[in-house]
Design a protein around this motif. Structure first.
Motif, short mmCIF file in Angstrom:
data_model
loop_
_atom_site.label_atom_id
_atom_site.label_comp_id
_atom_site.label_asym_id
_atom_site.label_seq_id
_atom_site.Cartn_x
_atom_site.Cartn_y
_atom_site.Cartn_z
N LEU A 85 0.83 -1.21 0.00
CA LEU A 85 0.00 0.00 0.00
C LEU A 85 0.86 1.26 0.00
O LEU A 85 0.55 2.23 -0.70
N ALA A 86 1.96 1.26 0.76
CA ALA A 86 2.81 2.44 0.85
C ALA A 86 3.38 2.82 -0.52
O ALA A 86 3.31 3.98 -0.95
N ASN A 87 3.94 1.84 -1.23
CA ASN A 87 4.51 2.13 -2.55
C ASN A 87 3.44 2.51 -3.56
O ASN A 87 3.66 3.36 -4.42
N THR A 88 2.28 1.87 -3.44
CA THR A 88 1.18 2.22 -4.35
C THR A 88 0.74 3.66 -4.13
O THR A 88 0.44 4.39 -5.08
N LEU A 89 0.71 4.10 -2.87
CA LEU A 89 0.35 5.49 -2.58
C LEU A 89 1.39 6.47 -3.13
O LEU A 89 1.02 7.54 -3.65
N ILE A 90 2.65 6.12 -3.02
CA ILE A 90 3.70 6.98 -3.56
C ILE A 90 3.53 7.13 -5.07
O ILE A 90 3.57 8.24 -5.62
N PHE A 144 -4.61 21.26 -15.51
CA PHE A 144 -4.18 22.66 -15.50
C PHE A 144 -4.12 23.22 -16.92
O PHE A 144 -4.42 24.40 -17.14
N THR A 145 -3.73 22.39 -17.88
CA THR A 145 -3.63 22.84 -19.27
C THR A 145 -4.92 22.66 -20.04
O THR A 145 -4.96 22.90 -21.25
N GLY A 146 -5.98 22.22 -19.37
CA GLY A 146 -7.29 22.10 -20.03
C GLY A 146 -7.54 20.78 -20.70
O GLY A 146 -8.55 20.62 -21.39
N LEU A 147 -6.66 19.78 -20.53
CA LEU A 147 -6.86 18.47 -21.12
C LEU A 147 -7.69 17.59 -20.19
O LEU A 147 -7.88 17.89 -19.01
N ARG A 148 -8.19 16.48 -20.73
CA ARG A 148 -8.93 15.53 -19.90
C ARG A 148 -7.98 14.91 -18.89
O ARG A 148 -6.80 14.65 -19.17
N ALA A 149 -8.51 14.65 -17.70
CA ALA A 149 -7.66 14.18 -16.60
C ALA A 149 -7.04 12.82 -16.89
O ALA A 149 -5.88 12.57 -16.55
N GLY A 150 -7.78 11.93 -17.50
CA GLY A 150 -7.26 10.59 -17.75
C GLY A 150 -7.27 9.71 -16.51
O GLY A 150 -6.30 8.98 -16.26
N TYR A 151 -8.36 9.76 -15.75
CA TYR A 151 -8.44 8.96 -14.53
C TYR A 151 -8.45 7.46 -14.83
O TYR A 151 -8.03 6.65 -14.01
N GLY A 152 -8.95 7.08 -16.02
CA GLY A 152 -9.03 5.67 -16.37
C GLY A 152 -7.66 5.01 -16.42
O GLY A 152 -7.42 3.98 -15.78
N TRP A 153 -6.73 5.63 -17.20
CA TRP A 153 -5.40 5.04 -17.29
C TRP A 153 -4.66 5.11 -15.96
O TRP A 153 -3.87 4.22 -15.62
N ALA A 154 -4.96 6.16 -15.18
CA ALA A 154 -4.31 6.30 -13.87
C ALA A 154 -4.73 5.16 -12.94
O ALA A 154 -3.89 4.55 -12.26
N ALA A 155 -6.04 4.87 -12.92
CA ALA A 155 -6.53 3.77 -12.07
C ALA A 155 -5.97 2.43 -12.54
O ALA A 155 -5.58 1.59 -11.72
N GLY A 156 -5.90 2.24 -13.87
CA GLY A 156 -5.34 0.99 -14.39
C GLY A 156 -3.88 0.81 -14.02
O GLY A 156 -3.44 -0.30 -13.66
N LEU A 157 -3.12 1.89 -14.08
CA LEU A 157 -1.70 1.82 -13.72
C LEU A 157 -1.53 1.46 -12.25
O LEU A 157 -0.70 0.63 -11.88
N LEU A 158 -2.33 2.09 -11.38
CA LEU A 158 -2.22 1.82 -9.95
C LEU A 158 -2.59 0.38 -9.62
O LEU A 158 -1.98 -0.25 -8.75
N LEU A 159 -3.60 -0.15 -10.30
CA LEU A 159 -3.96 -1.56 -10.09
C LEU A 159 -2.81 -2.48 -10.50
O LEU A 159 -2.50 -3.46 -9.81
N ALA A 160 -2.17 -2.15 -11.63
CA ALA A 160 -1.03 -2.95 -12.08
C ALA A 160 0.13 -2.86 -11.10
O ALA A 160 0.80 -3.87 -10.80
N VAL A 161 0.39 -1.67 -10.57
CA VAL A 161 1.47 -1.49 -9.59
C VAL A 161 1.17 -2.29 -8.33
O VAL A 161 2.05 -2.98 -7.78
N ALA A 162 -0.07 -2.20 -7.84
CA ALA A 162 -0.44 -2.94 -6.63
C ALA A 162 -0.30 -4.44 -6.84
O ALA A 162 0.20 -5.17 -5.96
N ALA A 163 -0.71 -4.93 -8.02
CA ALA A 163 -0.59 -6.37 -8.30
C ALA A 163 0.87 -6.80 -8.35
O ALA A 163 1.23 -7.85 -7.80
N GLY A 164 1.72 -5.99 -8.98
CA GLY A 164 3.14 -6.33 -9.04
C GLY A 164 3.77 -6.33 -7.67
O GLY A 164 4.58 -7.22 -7.34
N LEU A 165 3.41 -5.37 -6.85
CA LEU A 165 3.97 -5.30 -5.50
C LEU A 165 3.47 -6.47 -4.63
O LEU A 165 4.22 -6.99 -3.79
N LEU A 166 2.21 -6.86 -4.81
CA LEU A 166 1.70 -8.01 -4.07
C LEU A 166 2.53 -9.26 -4.37
O LEU A 166 2.88 -10.02 -3.45
#
Length: 401
Positions: free
Chosen positions: A69-74, A88-110
């Motif tokens: 959890l600690a590394n995933t939060l970082i 800030f620059t007016g683009l779409r946030a891209g929460y979808g890819w961000a959530a997917g990346l965090l899930l992949a990071v958490a799985a790798g760390l597990l």
């Protein structure tokens, strides 16, 4: 020789992150909502603080919390900073890819913690991810069309942190570190942890500069532009016009001024309501601005009247511009708006020979003549200094001071 205690860097990072997050949450409440990304940056700091606190309790809490959890939060904090830059620059946030990346990071760390329990593998995995994320943010900032000191400064810090993470990845891959986190006293590891504390503060400072610069630009724009039409305000226009007159005289270049009036505007307001009248003003300013060069100056002179300054433009060119603007509204149909026309008065000064007041006077007389002769027309100013206009008609409106 004293051993290296990672907790000192962890605590420093946590304290810095708390202060940064508080600042950004305050800014989000006080700054204009159209400036995006402030909240995301604050939450990014919170995520990194949470990860740092969990790291500090590695010897007492479960590895599931203090490693996975600690590394995933970082990583989540860095991802939120990139999302913040996009918003800030007016683009779409891209929460979808961000959530997917965090899930992949958490799985790798597990896997690397609960199954393989491989400290070096975790280090290689996390530093490679951080390198990519920091590098992506640096690349994003360096590719911005509008860059100032704040953007270059923040981008440079992202780039430096990407290089630091890349260096830590290389030394982990080369096996030049301990296989145990608490006994990893290498200079590379110390520098890597210290850089996170510095980077969190430095990056937050850089983004804060970006935000305050944007707010300053908005305030300056609001002070110099009419809020309805987006054209320059009268006071700003006169100040800029005075500078253009001096430049035209110094460089012996022509200068032209157009005064423009929307015909029968009171009829539009009375017959269709003030919201429609406001929409006519906005449409007129937008369409007219689209006919101009980048250095031409459009001003809302007052009510339904506009002034247009054309640097380096002689009388024949200015008259052609005026006729093009007149025809655009005479022949144009705008959705949801009643038809309307415009009258224009033109005053030109060869080699900057006229003063500001003389140019205003001449364009004002020409506009008066155009209105008297039936509206929806372009008239050229009579000779400056004559008391009457064409056909003996004298202007009866007060001149600009």
């Amino acid at each position: 020789m004293p051993t290296f205690d990672p907790r000192s860097f962890i605590i420093t990072s946590a304290v810095a992150g708390i202060l940064c997050s508080m600042i950004f949450f305050v800014l989000r409440r006080s700054f204009p909502r159209e400036i995006g990304g402030i909240g995301e940056w604050g939450w990014g700091c919170v995520a990194m603080v949470g990860g740092a606190f969990l790291f500090a309790f590695r010897d007492t809490l479960s590895p599931l919390l203090t490693v996975v959890l600690a590394n995933t939060l970082i990583v989540g904090g860095i991802v939120l900073m990139h999302v913040s830059l996009r918003r800030f620059t007016g683009l779409r946030a891209g929460y979808g890819w961000a959530a997917g990346l965090l899930l992949a990071v958490a799985a790798g760390l597990l896997w690397l913690t609960m199954v393989a329990d491989n400290y070096r593998g975790r280090l290689e995995f996390i530093t490679s991810i951080n390198t990519l994320l920091f590098g992506l943010s640096a690349w994003f900032l360096f590719r911005m069309k509008k860059q100032g000191f704040a953007e270059r400064f923040t981008g440079a810090l992202f780039a430096v942190e990407a290089l630091v993470s890349l260096g830590r990845f290389y030394f982990a891959l080369a096996g030049q570190n301990s296989d145990d986190y608490w006994n990893d006293n290498s200079m590379v590891h110390m520098f890597y942890l210290a850089s996170f504390s510095i980077a969190l503060v430095g990056l937050s400072f850089g983004f804060m500069l970006m935000v305050t610069t944007r707010v300053q630009e908005k305030l300056e724009y609001a002070a110099s532009h009419d809020d309805l039409s987006g054209a320059y305000t009268r006071a700003t226009f006169f100040r800029m016009m005075a500078g253009e007159v001096l430049r035209a005289r110094r460089q012996r270049r022509p200068l032209s001024l157009l005064l423009i009036d929307i015909d029968d505007f009171k009829r539009i307001n009375d017959g269709h309501g003030h919201p429609v009248g406001d929409a006519v003003i906005r449409t007129f300013a937008t369409v007219t601005a689209g006919e101009l060069r980048a250095h031409d100056l459009l001003c809302r002179y007052g009510g339904e009247e506009f002034a247009l300054l054309l640097p380096d433009t002689a009388l024949d060119e200015a008259t052609a511009v005026a006729e093009r603007i007149r025809a655009r509204f005479s022949e144009g149909v705008f959705d949801g708006l009643p038809s309307f026309t415009a009258s224009l008065g033109v005053q030109s000064a060869e080699q900057g020979a006229l003063e500001v007041a003389q140019m205003i006077e001449g364009a004002d007389r020409a506009l008066y003549i155009a209105k008297k002769l039936g509206k929806n027309r372009v008239e050229i100013a009579p000779e400056v200094g004559h008391a009457s206009g064409r056909d003996g008609m004298a202007p009866n409106r007060p001149l600009a001071q």
